[in-house]
Design an enzyme around this catalytic site. Structure first.
Site, short mmCIF file in Angstrom:
data_model
loop_
_atom_site.label_atom_id
_atom_site.label_comp_id
_atom_site.label_asym_id
_atom_site.label_seq_id
_atom_site.Cartn_x
_atom_site.Cartn_y
_atom_site.Cartn_z
NE ARG A 1 -8.03 4.80 -3.91
CZ ARG A 1 -6.79 5.11 -3.57
NH1 ARG A 1 -6.30 6.30 -3.87
NH2 ARG A 1 -6.02 4.25 -2.93
CG HIS B 1 -6.64 1.55 1.64
ND1 HIS B 1 -6.70 0.80 0.47
CD2 HIS B 1 -5.68 2.49 1.41
CE1 HIS B 1 -5.83 1.27 -0.41
NE2 HIS B 1 -5.19 2.30 0.14
CD GLN C 1 -1.38 1.13 2.33
OE1 GLN C 1 -1.59 1.67 1.26
NE2 GLN C 1 -0.15 0.84 2.73
CG ASP D 1 -3.59 7.81 6.40
OD1 ASP D 1 -3.02 8.39 5.45
OD2 ASP D 1 -4.74 7.32 6.30
CB CYS E 1 -1.10 4.13 3.75
SG CYS E 1 -1.90 5.68 4.23
NE ARG F 1 -1.63 -1.09 -1.76
CZ ARG F 1 -2.32 0.02 -2.05
NH1 ARG F 1 -1.93 1.18 -1.57
NH2 ARG F 1 -3.42 -0.02 -2.78
N1 CP Z 1 -1.60 4.24 -0.21
C1 CP Z 1 -2.37 4.45 -1.27
O1 CP Z 1 -3.45 3.86 -1.44
O2 CP Z 1 -1.86 5.35 -2.16
P1 CP Z 1 -2.63 6.01 -3.39
O3 CP Z 1 -3.72 6.87 -2.81
O4 CP Z 1 -1.60 6.79 -4.13
O5 CP Z 1 -3.22 4.90 -4.23
N1 NVA Z 2 -6.77 7.96 4.70
C1 NVA Z 2 -6.24 8.32 3.39
C2 NVA Z 2 -5.53 7.18 2.78
C3 NVA Z 2 -4.90 7.45 1.45
C4 NVA Z 2 -4.23 6.25 0.85
C5 NVA Z 2 -7.38 8.79 2.51
O1 NVA Z 2 -8.45 8.16 2.53
O2 NVA Z 2 -7.22 9.79 1.80
#
Ligand code: CP
Ligand code: NVA
Length: 322
Positions: A115, A142, A145, A237, A277, A305
């Site tokens: 990430r 993502h 997701q 989101d 998400c 997930r």
């Molecule tokens: N939806 C998602 O990716 O959640 P986290 O940021 O908690 O991993």
């Molecule tokens: N768009 C959000 C998604 C989190 C899972 C972010 O990038 O923070």
């Protein structure tokens, strides 16, 4: 048990070594992942040794609840082991070159989950590692997701082709993944954002190109009510993604007309589900009333997930010659 795994090995192979962006997956790949997700979810014990002896490194430059937990728990429940590498400080590439991180990790583990802020960081890891790399969220996409989200919609509606999904809010990483994967699956997507916060034009163009092959449509617009009209899924989101915290106050004002309320849900299809998400900023992009309603499938998405990523890891990390 042996028969189950033998079937997977013989029949199921993805066309890619890594999952870096949604466009990497073909429609056959997506079908394979969803079919296996269904089997893993229905009978997890049959897969308890699927990745026996495999190790996974999980690099995180940003916080996580769902992604970290589901990859770690998923790996353990497949008979493997995951190690968490906190890269919030220093970020990837600051202490040593990303190339060197990749070339170290490939000597110890069988897969990398990452990430990152820059999408290029996961590309660089993959370019320099001989083991699979999975994008666990970047500023651009993502994909894990989106896999869980479309698997959830498949469970709820039986078939995906012809469904309409409205994404209301910021044209961000999650919207990009939904557009590309949705277009490939025949799900029409409308993304309603404030002017200036549209999805990236190159992602929009790519999604439209995939949509021509499946008969889906992909639209970017500014009117949330028009976006949700006839939609079977309304998706929200956060308005401020990780890394944009400096602009949170300004964004909370710009995005206020894009809150998903009971009234907005009423403008969608009568059978519409609410999706997010997570994490959610309750009272901002969605009201408590909507996220806690019977229309909300947000915890199903979160649960899926786990199943979708277990399927993905099996397909990417299983032994070729076992
Ligand atoms: N939806 C998602 O990716 O959640 P986290 O940021 O908690 O991993
Ligand atoms: N768009 C959000 C998604 C989190 C899972 C972010 O990038 O923070």
């Amino acid at each position: 048990m042996m028969a189950v795994m033998a079937t997977i090995r013989k029949l199921e192979t993805l066309s890619v070594r890594d999952l870096l962006a949604d466009q990497d997956l073909t429609r056959d790949d997506l079908k394979l992942i969803f079919d296996l997700s269904e089997r893993v979810k229905a009978a997890p014990s049959e897969f308890s040794q699927a990745l026996r002896g495999k190790q996974l490194a999980m690099i995180f430059e940003k916080p996580s609840l769902r992604t970290r937990t589901t990859f770690e728990v998923g790996m353990t429940s497949l008979g493997g082991f995951a190690v968490y590498l906190d890269h919030t400080k220093p970020r990837l590439g600051e202490r040593e070159a990303i190339k060197d991180i990749a070339r170290n990790l490939e000597r110890w583990v069988h897969g990398i989950v990452a990430r990152t802020f820059a999408h290029e960081s996961v590309l660089e890891l993959a370019a320099n590692a001989s083991i699979p790399v999975i994008n666990a969220l970047t500023d651009l996409f993502h994909p894990c997701q989106a896999l869980a989200d479309f698997f959830t919609l498949h469970e709820k509606f039986g078939s995906l082709k012809g469904l309409k999904l409205a994404f209301v809010g910021d044209g961000n990483n999650v919207s990009h993944s939904l557009m590309i994967m949705g277009a490939k699956l025949g799900v029409s997507i409308r993304v309603a954002t404030p002017p200036g916060y549209e999805p990236k034009s190159e992602v929009l163009e790519a999604a439209r190109a995939f949509a021509t092959e499946t008969g889906a449509t992909v639209e970017a617009l500014h009117d949330p009510v028009r976006a949700v009209a006839g939609a079977q899924a309304v998706y929200a989101d956060v308005w401020t993604s990780m890394g944009q915290e400096y602009a949170a106050h300004m964004r909370s004002q710009v995005f206020a007309p894009y809150r998903v309320t009971k009234d907005l849900m009423a403008a969608a299809d009568s059978a519409a589900v609410f999706m997010h998400c997570l994490p959610a900023h309750r009272g901002q992009e969605v009201t408590d009333e909507v996220i806690d309603s019977t229309q909300s499938v947000v915890y199903d998405q979160a649960e899926n997930r786990l199943h979708a990523q277990k399927a993905l890891m099996i397909l990417l990390m299983q032994d070729e010659h076992a």
